[in-house]
Write a protein that holds these residues in place. Structure first.
Motif, PDB file in Angstrom:
ATOM      1  N   ALA A 106       5.512  -2.122   4.816  1.00 40.83           N
ATOM      2  CA  ALA A 106       6.749  -1.947   4.064  1.00 40.83           C
ATOM      3  C   ALA A 106       7.414  -3.307   3.868  1.00 40.83           C
ATOM      4  O   ALA A 106       7.529  -4.095   4.799  1.00 40.83           O
ATOM      5  CB  ALA A 106       7.685  -1.000   4.803  1.00 40.83           C
TER       6      ALA A 106
ATOM      7  N   SER B 299      13.999   2.664  -2.534  1.00 47.14           N
ATOM      8  CA  SER B 299      14.284   1.571  -1.590  1.00 47.14           C
ATOM      9  C   SER B 299      15.471   0.773  -2.095  1.00 47.14           C
ATOM     10  O   SER B 299      15.872   0.872  -3.264  1.00 47.14           O
ATOM     11  CB  SER B 299      13.064   0.649  -1.475  1.00 47.14           C
ATOM     12  N   LYS B 300      16.027  -0.073  -1.238  1.00 47.24           N
ATOM     13  CA  LYS B 300      17.129  -0.947  -1.630  1.00 47.24           C
ATOM     14  C   LYS B 300      16.651  -2.049  -2.572  1.00 47.24           C
ATOM     15  O   LYS B 300      17.461  -2.696  -3.221  1.00 47.24           O
ATOM     16  CB  LYS B 300      17.795  -1.547  -0.393  1.00 47.24           C
TER      17      LYS B 300
ATOM     18  N   PRO C 176       7.574  -0.123  -0.692  1.00 42.24           N
ATOM     19  CA  PRO C 176       8.671   0.472   0.066  1.00 42.24           C
ATOM     20  C   PRO C 176       8.218   1.111   1.376  1.00 42.24           C
ATOM     21  O   PRO C 176       9.031   1.361   2.253  1.00 42.24           O
ATOM     22  CB  PRO C 176       9.257   1.516  -0.871  1.00 42.24           C
TER      23      PRO C 176
ATOM     24  N   ASP D 133       8.322   5.254   7.388  1.00 47.90           N
ATOM     25  CA  ASP D 133       9.060   4.386   6.457  1.00 47.90           C
ATOM     26  C   ASP D 133       9.715   5.224   5.358  1.00 47.90           C
ATOM     27  O   ASP D 133      10.863   4.989   4.984  1.00 47.90           O
ATOM     28  CB  ASP D 133       8.127   3.360   5.798  1.00 47.90           C
TER      29      ASP D 133
ATOM     30  N   LEU E 286      14.016   6.008   3.604  1.00 51.51           N
ATOM     31  CA  LEU E 286      14.437   5.639   2.253  1.00 51.51           C
ATOM     32  C   LEU E 286      15.544   6.567   1.746  1.00 51.51           C
ATOM     33  O   LEU E 286      15.821   7.604   2.337  1.00 51.51           O
ATOM     34  CB  LEU E 286      13.236   5.685   1.303  1.00 51.51           C
TER      35      LEU E 286
END
Length: 169
Positions: free
Chosen positions: A89, A45-46, A108, A153, A157
């Motif tokens: 998320a 994830s960011k 995430p 989700d 990613l």
């Protein structure tokens, strides 16, 4: 650790070489076995968390990335999520405190936390030594069940290559 097949190979060759006949089938089958872990897909994830999804898309493991562990420095405290815990998320599932700073651990993906790595409460520095290690002594944070929303989700990613490019920016 020596595999069973490697142990049997010398015995099989001795049996064959002692035989006066050109070739004789052995009374057992000598096969090479290898122990390999089922393929898992890891994405990032960011917010610098990783998710390693099982091939059946039903379970996963979550942790912080090596980049995040390095940026945090020596971890002195890890707050783990409660079990069971259903999260969306981006929701916070715990926290990491180091000598430099503190940071939330965010989910995430949408998931249900089913187990946590309690080793991190006793030895929080384990997260620095192997933040992406999913073994019993590693720095993984939580094992989760993944619903359909979590699978969607996960698809959004970054893979390892994209995450590496993201952290180099």
């Amino acid at each position: 650790m020596t595999s069973i097949a490697r142990t049997l190979r010398p015995a099989a060759s001795r049996l064959l070489s002692r035989s006066s006949q050109p070739y004789r089938a052995l009374p057992f089958a000598a096969r090479a076995f290898s122990a390999s872990r089922a393929a898992h897909i890891k994405k990032y994830s960011k917010d610098h968390e990783w998710v390693e999804m099982s091939t059946d898309n039903k379970t996963a493991m979550i942790g912080i990335s090596e980049y995040a562990a390095h940026a945090l420095g020596d971890v002195v405290y890890v707050e783990l999520p409660t079990v069971p815990l259903e999260v969306a998320a981006g929701d916070s599932i715990g926290a990491v405190e180091s000598v430099k700073s503190a940071s939330d651990i965010n989910a995430p993906i949408t998931c249900k936390v089913t187990a946590v790595n309690s080793l991190l409460e006793e030895k929080p520095g384990s997260i620095n030594h192997g933040p992406e290690d999913d073994s019993a002594a590693g720095g993984w944070v939580a094992k989760v069940e993944v619903p359909e929303a979590g699978v969607r989700d996960f698809e959004g990613l970054m893979d390892e290559k994209a995450y590496k490019e993201f952290t180099e920016e």
